[in-house]
Design an enzyme around this catalytic site. Structure first.
Site, PDB file in Angstrom:
ATOM      1  N   GLU A  71      -7.498  -7.601  -1.504  1.00  0.00           N
ATOM      2  CA  GLU A  71      -7.365  -7.278  -0.449  1.00  0.00           C
ATOM      3  C   GLU A  71      -8.753  -7.045  -0.102  1.00  0.00           C
ATOM      4  O   GLU A  71      -9.493  -5.654  -0.729  1.00  0.00           O
ATOM      5  CB  GLU A  71      -6.164  -6.355   0.749  1.00  0.00           C
ATOM      6  N   GLU A 100       1.043  -1.187  -0.312  1.00  0.00           N
ATOM      7  CA  GLU A 100      -0.063  -0.119  -0.134  1.00  0.00           C
ATOM      8  C   GLU A 100       0.697   1.691  -0.184  1.00  0.00           C
ATOM      9  O   GLU A 100      -0.136   2.510   0.220  1.00  0.00           O
ATOM     10  CB  GLU A 100      -1.167   0.398   0.932  1.00  0.00           C
TER      11      GLU A 100
END
Length: 804
Positions: free
Chosen positions: A481, A384
């Site tokens: 995710e 991320e």
């Protein structure tokens, strides 16, 4: 000799492995220094035995200085441990055989983290990276506690030799398309005292391949590559539940990013041995805050649980640890594909020379250690951090943004990516996750929108929008995710709590929730479709609340995963061709609310039982669009299939009516619409059914039998269902040869039937199911000796109508 390792406390400021033989290399003499050491704190007020490998917390607990760190609020009470400095000490004697060797090395496989090493009072080294071998999730996350650990968390040993020693061997199979030929690239890391020449024979006995090479090694550490050509191989396909016999299998892996017909953007999927594979699985976090307490049995149980839920892939998340060798060995054996992140997550990292150097050492060591494992199909640079930069998580001033992007590229592209591709040409590298992949590269490695569903992989979370509405989910190329929280079962929480903790509004439940507003979000999402528990007894109200959060989580992730699986074969408004669904997360690190489908200790949540179905090789999926019911047949296998739809009343255990489709070929690796009908016309043909009084079940069949699990579709929220009543469910437990059978008899329809045997460890063959038959039998596999009497006494049965 006296060996000291001083560790600094943390301030509060924030498939092919080992199947060849190596000859003509001198064997090293190894002395294991693991075992009992002495541990002391900075002022000497504590002096105690400590096991190596291990950590300070484990040593203090083993010697009775602290109790269970996971009990109640001990993660706060024991902060003093991380703020002190600790010293590990041991003494050893050099044998005569070892003392005459020309070179003796003191090897630490893992030191956590900032420390100094001295031998007989002489400083011999410093450490600052727990992921390097010397000759971080420790600070809490939204799913875990804060335990900044210290210790010798991996082995310590002496290595002695005269001429040279084999430090490490790794191998990867590579395929030459031009010549349609496999070759095995074998890499040897040699440490030589002096120039050495000799003959090296490498063999793969299983393939009857052997080659001899003339070798030359210079003093110091030298990396040498050798290639063995292979004529005949067996190719491995990563399919869940497929057990390979002892043999040597090869595989190629490609990450395909190419134009998609009828859509802007690029594809994003994995091709294994030339075959597109839909990745079905989850994300892996550290199993325990204290890595010395992660046993082989725990690893095996978790990974087998993944396979038993029809998963074929796990992503090792970049904020935890590089897992121990056994983890990857088990994944190799079980056919689990591993997406391996490097350990960088949700932060902007420095690029000073010293930091870059330790990162380079970390990357090289980890790739060399792990690249022989065929289970690993991709390296990913970070978790991320591209998205963090692109969407400005850290409020970086505009004037500083170019510098942060340059630092990002320097760390992940110029160093990590370059090193990985030098060390391993057998698998792809992705700079970040989520990312637009090739498109991010075109935009200078930080895309304007790394969440663009036309490219790469996507992380997506939404806790407020209705999770039963598939329109709220992004139709992405790959979902790496996504997820929803739930609480673990009472039997998991009970050992780390006391009676005053057992309410949803207690200090304990608030303290264990590390996701902002997480407890409230669960209740709000649950209340969209379910009545909330309202028992007058506080303990029952608490346990009912734990149950309904698991129902909510399971149903939400089911809906989202089914959406991704049915999006595989279609492009809608330029989006689709989804080729992966890895929900967050598989396992838990402690007893607390989280996104996991398996509780700390190995107990399956309702979500994991649901995953057995929604990840099945053949499975029907239903959804509504414009008041029309559509059912897809999803198949990883090529099959002629037909659909059977049963319409039930909430008040009856016999179908009101049954509908059948005609037989249709469903190609392997596809999602095909096999049923489409307006809900109103469907119900009009089924007696007095309405949306509020009826529900659907459906299954796929071939000419002779059912294929895959039965699925269901609610025509209204269960809280609005008319006729749903509290069922009377009786039970009979019987002992079988290898397990126990549990037979249920119900007098009415019962949604989300949940069987629980308290603290008896084990697993049911099915759980959390919709019961629309009078009788149903499931198996229970116990993980310790038990009896029919104990199981019967411990068994509780909860269904939806029982909680209000």
């Amino acid at each position: 000799m006296l060996l000291h390792v001083r560790l600094s406390g943390w301030a509060c400021w924030c498939l092919f492995s080992g199947v060849f033989s190596v000859f003509s290399l001198q064997q090293r003499l190894t002395v294991n220094l693991n075992g009992k050491w002495r541990l002391s704190n900075s002022n000497g007020s504590l002096l105690l035995p400590a096991q190596v490998p291990g950590c300070v917390h484990s040593a203090l607990q083993q010697q009775g200085y602290i109790t269970d760190p996971y009990f109640r609020f001990n993660d706060v009470s024991y902060r003093w441990i991380a703020l002190d400095n600790w010293t590990y000490t041991t003494t050893f004697t050099l044998s005569a055989e070892l003392s005459v060797k020309q070179k003796v090395l003191l090897v630490f496989d893992g030191v956590d983290t900032v420390g100094s090493v001295s031998l007989n009072g002489i400083a011999v080294g410093k450490t600052n990276n727990m992921f390097c071998r010397h000759e971080q999730s420790s600070f809490s996350w939204d799913w875990g506690p804060s335990f900044p650990t210290m210790g010798l968390w991996k082995g310590v040993r002496l290595e002695a030799f005269d001429i040279l020693q084999l430090v490490q061997v790794s191998s990867v199979p590579l395929y030459n398309d031009a010549f349609s030929q496999w070759r095995v690239q074998i890499e040897l890391l040699i440490d030589a005292v002096q120039t050495a020449r000799g003959q090296l024979t490498l063999s793969i006995p299983e393939l009857d391949s052997e080659q001899t090479f003339q070798t030359h090694f210079n003093p110091g550490k030298t990396k040498s590559n050798f290639t063995i050509l292979i004529n005949t191989v067996l190719e491995m396909t990563p399919v869940s539940l497929l057990c390979y016999p002892p043999q040597v299998y090869f595989r190629t892996v490609e990450l395909i990013q190419e134009p998609v017909v009828g859509s802007p953007g690029l594809s994003f999927y994995f091709r294994i041995n030339g075959k597109p594979i839909f990745l079905k699985g989850s994300n892996w976090i550290p199993v325990h805050s204290f890595q010395d307490q992660v046993t082989p049995d725990v690893l095996k149980n978790l990974l087998q649980s993944a396979v038993d839920a029809n998963m074929n892939a796990l992503r090792v998340w970049g904020g935890g640890v590089y897992e121990q060798d056994l983890f990857y060995e088990i994944c190799d054996e079980l056919g689990i594909m591993v997406w391996q992140d490097f350990m960088f997550a949700c932060a902007m990292y420095p690029t000073e020379t010293d930091f870059i150097q330790t990162v380079r050492e970390e990357v090289v060591q980890q790739v060399q250690r792990l690249k022989s494992h065929p289970s690993i199909i991709i390296w990913s640079g970070n978790n991320e951090n591209e998205a963090a930069l692109a969407t400005d998580w850290f409020d970086i001033p505009a004037s500083q943004r170019p510098k942060y992007i340059r630092d990002y590229v320097m760390l992940y592209v110029d160093n990590i990516k370059k090193l990985v591709q030098e060390e391993d040409q057998s698998r792809p590298f992705l700079v970040s996750s989520p990312t637009n992949g090739a498109e991010s590269e075109q935009e200078g490695w930080v895309a304007e929108n790394p969440y663009d569903p036309h490219y790469g992989d996507v992380h997506f979370y939404s806790y407020i929008l209705d999770c039963w509405d598939w329109r709220t989910f992004p139709r992405t190329r790959f979902a790496s995710e996504y997820g929803f929280q739930s609480w673990p079962s009472f039997s998991t929480l009970q050992p780390v709590s006391i009676k005053e903790d057992w309410s949803y509004g207690s200090n304990f439940t608030s303290h264990r929730q590390h996701h902002e507003d997480g407890n409230q979000q669960m209740i709000l999402q649950t209340a969209l479709h379910f009545h909330l528990p309202n028992a007058t007894d506080p303990l029952k109200r608490f346990t009912d609340t734990l149950y309904i959060t698991q129902v909510m989580q399971a149903q939400c992730v089911k809906t989202q995963t089914e959406f991704y699986r049915r999006s595989r074969s279609e492009i809608i408004e330029g989006k689709g061709h989804t080729m992966g669904a890895l929900y967050w997360q598989l396992n838990d690190i402690w007893q607390a609310p989280s996104w996991s489908s398996i509780e700390f200790g190995g107990k399956w949540k309702m979500l994991h039982y649901f995953a057995q179905s929604f990840f099945a090789a053949v499975f029907p999926v239903a959804f509504e669009e414009d008041d029309t019911l559509v059912i897809y047949a999803i198949s990883d296998l090529s099959r002629d299939l037909k659909l059977r739809v049963n319409v039930f009343s909430w008040t009856e255990l016999d179908p009101v009516c049954t509908l059948n489709s005609s037989m249709l070929l469903v190609p392997g690796g596809s999602a095909v619409a096999v049923f489409k009908q307006p809900v109103a016309s469907l119900l009009a043909g089924c007696g007095n059914c309405t949306r509020l009084t009826c529900l659907l079940t459906f299954q796929l069949e071939d000419d002779s039998s059912q294929q895959g699990p039965t699925n269901y579709h609610f025509l209204c929220s269960p809280k609005d269902a008319q006729g749903l009543r509290r069922p009377n469910i009786t039970v009979k437990v019987e002992e079988k040869k290898t397990c126990f059978s549990v037979t249920l008899h119900s007098d009415s329809v019962a949604p989300f039937v949940w069987l629980d045997v308290g603290n008896i460890p084990g697993r049911f063959s099915s759980n959390g199911f919709l019961m629309v038959s009078r009788n149903r039998t499931v198996d229970f596999n116990a993980w310790r000796p038990t009896s029919v009497a104990e199981l019967t006494a411990s068994l509780t049965i909860t269904s939806l109508r029982d909680i209000y």
